[in-house]
Design a protein around this motif. Structure first.
Motif, PDB file in Angstrom:
ATOM      1  N   THR A 151      -4.380   0.082  -4.998  1.00 18.35           N
ATOM      2  CA  THR A 151      -4.158   0.545  -3.620  1.00 18.35           C
ATOM      3  C   THR A 151      -5.267   0.042  -2.708  1.00 18.35           C
ATOM      4  OG1 THR A 151      -3.090   2.554  -4.487  1.00 18.35           O
ATOM      5  CG2 THR A 151      -3.766   2.577  -2.174  1.00 18.35           C
ATOM      6  N   ALA A 160      -8.182   3.759   1.969  1.00 18.76           N
ATOM      7  CA  ALA A 160      -7.518   3.871   0.662  1.00 18.76           C
ATOM      8  C   ALA A 160      -8.136   4.988  -0.161  1.00 18.76           C
ATOM      9  CB  ALA A 160      -7.615   2.546  -0.090  1.00 18.76           C
ATOM     10  N   SER A 211       0.830  -1.204   0.000  1.00 14.82           N
ATOM     11  CA  SER A 211       0.000   0.000   0.000  1.00 14.82           C
ATOM     12  C   SER A 211       0.866   1.256   0.000  1.00 14.82           C
ATOM     13  CB  SER A 211      -0.908   0.019   1.235  1.00 14.82           C
ATOM     14  OG  SER A 211      -1.684  -1.144   1.330  1.00 14.82           O
TER      15      SER A 211
END
Length: 440
Positions: A217, A231, A189
């Motif tokens: 992501t 995210a 991430s």
């Protein structure tokens, strides 16, 4: 400032219209949850959905897909709104930002403390984050009932501190409602975020790139154990807020195109039809490209997504999460449950006290000023409307409780507190308007 006001009006109108659909979805959910059709809704909630990305498989129910997946788009639009406000809006300078930031902080701390006071040492303590949030759509929908009799500065103040409040709620979710961390996915991430950051620095403006990287992501954050909606905010903060070129160059390009169009008109005399000469169409297409290039990816994505989020995702979330079941539950016991009381009093009493008191402190310290034509009565009324928790409060309720009874109690507190907060704010501001008209 005029352009920012026009954007705010567009945003305000969308939020107000969406609040009606959101209310209908919530009422429908409550009705179905206590009707013979509740089994059909339960079947839909647990409908299985599978997605695969490489060796990683996402296998969740429809409710989880909405809460983890579609709500990430809601948080993405929240992130875009926050970034826009920081860049050019009410959070752009310290003097402009401090009043809504103080208000948001007070509106989170006081309700949270009230909830903790009711639930300290009890199983329901994990839900302390439920009453800290404000629902932008519903609060703006209520204030719209009073029409143009309230100063525009009050609407901007309400929406801005609600946006800042949402940012605080996102931080609360990230820090306190993450149960376990998978370091490999968390590292992936971070790599995705760095790629987006570098692309922004390199002036990459291709929206498709940010869409693809945003999805990757989201998968990585989902696998990490951090709630996947985070995210959405992270990617939003890394979406470029600058266009291909600035307004000075845009004006020059447009003038050049207009001059060519004017010359063509004088030469051929066939201005009435774009089909007569190819150069007419070319000029129009050049103008369209110039308008596209000067608009930022942030603006284009916000304008494209906001209607879908407000009229689609949020009503879906409300329909599948707002069901409050009274079956096999003693209403009297539920009303006096500490979780119910913490949510109810935190929203109805804690929010206006926290927002008004923090705003007063900011102004008295001289670090902030009230918006033009906004008085303290307006701030108190806006603080009452800040007690409309709903969407974000329900979202945090779902993260807090696995026990159906405590989850129902939290929903009861959120519903009752939000409804009374809306009525109280509407009555208070309405009386203030009426008193002002009588004095006039």
């Amino acid at each position: 400032m005029n352009q920012e006001y026009k954007h705010y009006q567009w945003f305000f109108n969308k939020e107000v219209s969406g609040s009606v659909l959101l209310l209908l979805a919530a009422v429908s959910a409550a009705f179905l949850h206590n009707s013979p059709l509740h089994e059909m809704k339960e079947h839909l909630l647990h409908l299985n959905i599978s997605l695969a990305f490489g060796t990683y498989a996402y296998n969740r129910t429809l409710q989880h897909f909405i809460n983890d997946g579609l709500m990430a788009l809601f948080f993405f639009t929240v992130g875009l709104e926050i970034k826009r406000e920081i860049m050019v809006g009410e959070l752009a300078t310290p003097k402009m930002a401090l009043l809504p930031l103080f208000a948001a902080a007070g509106g989170m701390i006081v309700p949270g403390l009230i909830y903790v006071a009711f639930n300290f040492g009890k199983p329901g303590i994990v839900g302390w984050g439920i009453p800290v949030a404000t629902d932008i759509a519903f609060s703006l929908g209520v204030i719209a009932i009073l029409g143009r009799q309230l100063p525009i500065g009050l609407r901007i103040f309400l929406s801005t501190f609600a946006i800042a409040d949402d940012l605080g709620a996102v931080v609360v979710i990230a820090l306190f409602y993450t149960k376990s961390i998978a370091m490999n996915f968390l590292a992936a991430s971070i790599v995705c975020a760095l790629i987006l950051f570098i692309a922004n620095l390199l002036y990459v403006r291709l929206i498709a790139f940010y869409v693809v990287m945003g999805i990757i992501t989201w998968f990585c954050v989902l696998g990490s154990g951090v709630h996947a909606t985070i995210a959405g905010v992270v990617v939003a903060m890394l979406v470029p807020a600058r266009g291909k070129y600035d307004m000075v160059r845009f004006i020059g390009v447009v003038k050049h195109i207009i001059d060519k169009m004017h010359t063509n008109r004088e030469v051929d005399g066939h201005w009435f039809s774009i089909f007569i000469k190819p150069e007419h169409l070319n000029n129009v297409q050049e103008l369209e490209t110039a308008c596209h290039d000067v608009a930022t990816p942030l603006q284009r994505m916000e304008h494209a997504l906001l209607p879908s989020v407000i009229f689609g995702i949020l009503p879906l979330f409300a329909f599948f999460n707002a069901g409050l079941s009274f079956q096999n539950m003693s209403v009297g016991a539920a009303v006096f449950n500490p979780v119910t009381l913490g949510c109810f009093i935190g929203l109805l009493i804690g929010k206006p006290i926290g927002i008004s008191l923090a705003s007063y402190v900011a102004v008295r310290l001289g670090v902030a000023t009230l918006p033009i034509n906004v008085k303290w009565d307006h701030i108190i009324g806006a603080g009452m409307l800040g007690g409309i928790g709903f969407t974000m409060s329900l979202f945090i309720s779902g993260l807090s409780f696995t026990d159906p009874y405590l989850l129902n109690c939290s929903k009861l507190g959120v519903f009752s507190g939000s409804i009374l907060a809306a009525l109280a704010g509407l009555a208070f501001l309405g009386f203030f308007i009426y008193r002002g008209q009588r004095a006039y």
